[in-house]
Write a protein that holds these residues in place. Sequence first.
Motif, PDB file in Angstrom:
ATOM      1  N   ALA A  92       0.924  -1.136   0.213  1.00 40.10           N
ATOM      2  CA  ALA A  92      -0.269  -0.706   0.219  1.00 40.10           C
ATOM      3  C   ALA A  92       0.883   1.097  -0.375  1.00 40.10           C
ATOM      4  O   ALA A  92       0.308   2.427  -0.964  1.00 40.10           O
ATOM      5  N   PRO A  93       1.671   1.679   1.295  1.00 38.67           N
ATOM      6  CA  PRO A  93       2.724   2.181   0.655  1.00 38.67           C
ATOM      7  C   PRO A  93       3.006   2.811  -0.134  1.00 38.67           C
ATOM      8  O   PRO A  93       3.691   3.732  -1.168  1.00 38.67           O
ATOM      9  N   TYR A  94       3.165   1.500  -1.344  1.00 36.25           N
ATOM     10  CA  TYR A  94       4.308   1.561  -2.825  1.00 36.25           C
ATOM     11  C   TYR A  94       3.353   2.607  -3.521  1.00 36.25           C
ATOM     12  O   TYR A  94       3.780   3.236  -4.330  1.00 36.25           O
ATOM     13  N   VAL A  95       2.034   1.967  -3.684  1.00 43.41           N
ATOM     14  CA  VAL A  95       0.803   2.281  -4.552  1.00 43.41           C
ATOM     15  C   VAL A  95       0.408   3.626  -3.896  1.00 43.41           C
ATOM     16  O   VAL A  95       0.508   4.641  -5.101  1.00 43.41           O
ATOM     17  N   ALA A  96       0.373   4.059  -3.132  1.00 40.78           N
ATOM     18  CA  ALA A  96       0.689   5.591  -2.370  1.00 40.78           C
ATOM     19  C   ALA A  96       1.238   5.973  -3.159  1.00 40.78           C
ATOM     20  O   ALA A  96       1.485   7.402  -3.514  1.00 40.78           O
ATOM     21  N   ARG A 103       0.846   9.404  -6.670  1.00 46.42           N
ATOM     22  CA  ARG A 103       0.106  10.761  -5.418  1.00 46.42           C
ATOM     23  C   ARG A 103       0.345  11.901  -7.222  1.00 46.42           C
ATOM     24  O   ARG A 103       0.857  11.810  -7.894  1.00 46.42           O
ATOM     25  N   THR A 104      -1.003  12.652  -7.177  1.00 50.92           N
ATOM     26  CA  THR A 104      -1.012  13.609  -7.626  1.00 50.92           C
ATOM     27  C   THR A 104      -0.047  14.677  -7.664  1.00 50.92           C
ATOM     28  O   THR A 104       0.240  14.762  -9.567  1.00 50.92           O
ATOM     29  N   ASP A 105       0.798  14.648  -7.310  1.00 54.02           N
ATOM     30  CA  ASP A 105       1.975  15.981  -7.137  1.00 54.02           C
ATOM     31  C   ASP A 105       3.229  15.008  -7.205  1.00 54.02           C
ATOM     32  O   ASP A 105       4.047  15.584  -7.365  1.00 54.02           O
ATOM     33  N   GLY A 106       3.458  14.435  -7.573  1.00 57.06           N
ATOM     34  CA  GLY A 106       3.975  13.138  -7.499  1.00 57.06           C
ATOM     35  C   GLY A 106       5.044  13.839  -9.092  1.00 57.06           C
ATOM     36  O   GLY A 106       3.428  13.549 -10.048  1.00 57.06           O
ATOM     37  N   TYR A 126       6.772   7.349 -15.163  1.00 57.21           N
ATOM     38  CA  TYR A 126       7.835   8.676 -14.539  1.00 57.21           C
ATOM     39  C   TYR A 126       7.880   9.649 -15.979  1.00 57.21           C
ATOM     40  O   TYR A 126       8.661   9.912 -16.374  1.00 57.21           O
ATOM     41  N   GLU A 127       7.472  10.893 -15.631  1.00 60.64           N
ATOM     42  CA  GLU A 127       7.732  11.913 -15.907  1.00 60.64           C
ATOM     43  C   GLU A 127       8.872  12.948 -16.128  1.00 60.64           C
ATOM     44  O   GLU A 127       8.992  13.725 -16.821  1.00 60.64           O
ATOM     45  N   GLY A 128       9.775  12.804 -14.703  1.00 59.84           N
ATOM     46  CA  GLY A 128      11.210  13.101 -14.774  1.00 59.84           C
ATOM     47  C   GLY A 128      10.605  14.025 -14.060  1.00 59.84           C
ATOM     48  O   GLY A 128       9.654  14.497 -12.834  1.00 59.84           O
TER      49      GLY A 128
END
Length: 226
Positions: free
Chosen positions: A194-198, A202-205, A223-225
């Motif tokens: 669960a911590p990995y999925v969270a 994250r929408t701000d990650g 991964y956006e960079g």
Amino acid sequence: MSLAANALDDPTVQAVLAREHQRAEDDDAQLAAVRPKIEAAKEAGASATEQAAHYPKTVYLAVAPDMGRFLYLTARTTAAQRIVEFGTSFGISTIYFAAAAKEIGGQVIGSELEPSKAARARANLEDAGLAAPVEIRVGDAMETLADVQAPIDLLFLDGWKDLYLPVLQMLEPKLAPGALVLADNIHTFPVELAPYVAFVSRTDGPYRSVVLPFESGLAYSFYEGA
Ligand SMILES: C[S@@+](CC[C@H](N)C(=O)[O-])C[C@H]1O[C@@H](n2cnc3c(N)ncnc32)[C@H](O)[C@@H]1O
């Protein structure tokens, strides 16, 4: 334009995969024998790595054939030049990645804690004729993968579950913008992961993620960079 030969459907590769997937089917019986010890360790608050110490060294815990094919297709369609794998075991998932790497001239860096498993993975890759693009690093991936060169185009997480986040965070600075991070067993270990999925949701990650409905659950993160 000529297409690279299909390395996955090569009869030698398919024969090794059929043999190894068949052997992996013995896992259920082996796991049933140690499940009470693992449950007891879990109830006593042991970490996923401590619980996994009860697994016999002969269990595969391998990806299923449909996921293996998906891993191959993903590596192949994204033309991932450098693929890094956390948790190689006997090398079943590694064979799928190696087939893609052979076609596109890429490289696979595997990691395996248990030397006897790493040796069997190497032998399986040799049997499949796919040893050339693969390096398997033996020992704790938190150490053996620490000096992997950037850029990483595809990261596959399949070792013990408490280390998915630490391995990702260690390697994140080396991920290429647009890299894929694939993490198995989201459904098998919903609490532990669960911590990995969270983290990857994250929408701000920097990740955009979805959990794909394979039986074991595969988190697919772009991964956006930085
Ligand atoms: C689920 S199995 C991997 C299966 C493999 N990806 C496949 O599909 O054939 C997990 C493997 O990760 C290895 N492992 C666990 N923690 C590790 C660590 N810290 N460093 C390297 N390998 C690790 C275990 O020994 C085990 O063989």
